[in-house]
Design an enzyme around this catalytic site. Sequence first.
Site, PDB file in Angstrom:
ATOM      1  N   GLU A 430       0.834  -1.200   0.000  1.00  0.00           N
ATOM      2  CA  GLU A 430       0.000   0.000   0.000  1.00  0.00           C
ATOM      3  C   GLU A 430       0.870   1.252   0.000  1.00  0.00           C
ATOM      4  OE1 GLU A 430      -2.332   0.227   3.561  1.00  0.00           O
ATOM      5  OE2 GLU A 430      -3.035   2.265   3.150  1.00  0.00           O
ATOM      6  N   ASP A 508      -7.844   2.368   6.640  1.00  0.00           N
ATOM      7  CA  ASP A 508      -7.629   2.349   5.195  1.00  0.00           C
ATOM      8  C   ASP A 508      -6.925   1.073   4.757  1.00  0.00           C
ATOM      9  OD1 ASP A 508      -8.901   4.662   4.690  1.00  0.00           O
ATOM     10  OD2 ASP A 508      -7.090   5.909   4.520  1.00  0.00           O
TER      11      ASP A 508
END
Length: 640
Positions: A430, A508
């Site tokens: 990520e 997230d």
Amino acid sequence: MDDKKKRTSAEIYDAKKITVLKGLEAVRKTPAMYIGDISSRGLHHLVYEVIDNSIDEAMAGFCTKIQITVHKNNSVTVQDNGRGIPVDLHPTQKRPAVEVVLTTLHAGGKFDRKSYKVSGGLHGVGVSVVNALSEWLEVSVFRNGSIYHQKYERGFPVSKLKKIGSKKETGTQIQFLPDTKVFKRVKFNYDTLLQRIRELAFLNSSVKFIFKDENTGQKDEFHYKGGLVEFVQYLETDRKPLFKNPVYFKAAKEDVDIEIAIQYDDTYAESIFTYVNNIPTIEGGTHLSGFKAALTKSINTYANKNNILKSNDPPLSGEDVREGLTAVISTKVLEPQFEGQTKTKLGNSEVRGIVESVTTEELGNFFEQNPSLLKKIVDKCLLAARAREAAKKARELTRRKSALEGSGLPGKLADCSIRDPQHSEIYLVEGDSAGGSAKQGRDRRFQAILPLKGKILNVEKTRLDKIVSNDEIRTLVTALGTGIGGEEFDPEKVRYHKVIIMTDADVDGAHIRTLLLTFFFRYMLELIQLGRIYIAQPPLYRIMNGKEELYAYDDEEREEILNKIKRSSVNIQRYKGLGEMNPNQLWATTMDPEKRTILQVTIDEAFEADRIFNILMGDKVEPRREFIEKNAKYVQNLDV
Ligand code: 0RA
């Protein structure tokens, strides 16, 4: 017996006893051969094995209620209201039949009752296996107006079968405590058991299941009188069904029992769950291919016959008629052959034709009687056909583009130097900053890094044509080398045998992880089944003890560490993201194969995963409020 000298019954008894001892000894020596493994999965399998015996009794028509209870001491009781395991002396073994059942491998269904064999899989190994792997097991049989009781330790009887009371009702009760000398951890997971029990309740509509956990006081009761129809409705939670009630039919042909329920909805996925003798056949097999062939043929035939398909319409392919399809197929086969990588693929060739002809006939009747529903289905299939055509064009475009670009591998990918997939792994990371650290920290010989920009596309809400033209997904698919979509996807072509998802330990990060898992679940399920998908476990805390650097992966571990060292001189840092670690730290804590922990993603109850992914990623906003909480739990379950 052709021996010159007739053996005495005492000698026969001894000989049998030795075989029994050898059998149980073999189970304890290599438990994984009988229950798959000795981790959480094998542990839960013990419970399923005992329940299976009660279900056999239900399938024979004698049992309507099964109660499962997890006790505080981690023992489990399974009680049914069947006929009770016979207690009379076994004709050759000179011991009560119930003792023979509990101490002899594969004796369970062998005598005087028809039972579906479940060879090949891990199912149907018999309660004797559970007995052998239990510190203790107690059986109570309610039969002939009496209660009989016997106790075993690690498979061996430690008491004789005794009458201990009277009772009008019949039944069997087995309570066992899995042996801590065999299992790494004896702790049952309520949700894991719950999902399997729910599944069994859908598949066996005549049985009421009562499930209790005395640790938490939780209690669930299932009695799905509607069987597969209710199963399909459950899978359709939060989806919009195309018609009011699922199509349902049941038939028996040449020793094969078939039951099928079908519905279409507003999703693009294909959700077909198949079973043989209550065992999920994850890899499909002949029952599934018979069903698919009949569905494609029937829809095309009747659509042409009723002039719903126009002459310039394309014929509908299998993929077209399965877009947005939810179906459950449950078959009973006398001697199933299980094949495939995970032995969950039905091999019996005769079953294909049987399922195909039954399905063709039943769907034919249904379409004749419901032409308006057929029209709805065909219209939906035509949309799918057009999207598939568009996806094909998009893919060709990508192919031409990447041919122009040279090697064909995406520029963002920092590939490893080793080319052998078996020894290569890829980290899906990520964010660019963590991606940068990972690139610097990795061992470039066998570790590839692909940084992902923010949130990838939610495939649950997107059709294949859009998915294949999405940049981020294309990059991922190209890096993996597998292709995507129906026939185009080939799991054998995967360029890395470990695909590791590495996201931040925040909201997230959890979201991105779920988006990726949804993608793999819907479009690359075989990669999950082959055990190729993993989740990295970055530490949550860095604890500086003077100059000593320690890492804790959860709160419990942080406490453990703090208890060991002097608290006064410590400095604790909570990592909010991977980006806070420098390349060396990232390597040492999360990427070094010698030190890291990575969770392998496995899917035990595919039907529940299907439902959850849809609820989490689907249209309705309300269920997504629970997203993080549920998701966190779900990923933990993925580790079983
Ligand atoms: C062998 C024969 C019969 C029943 C059973 C086994 C039986 C086994 C289990 C295990 C759990 N619950 C069970 N219930 C029954 C048939 C007995 C008869 O003919 O009466």
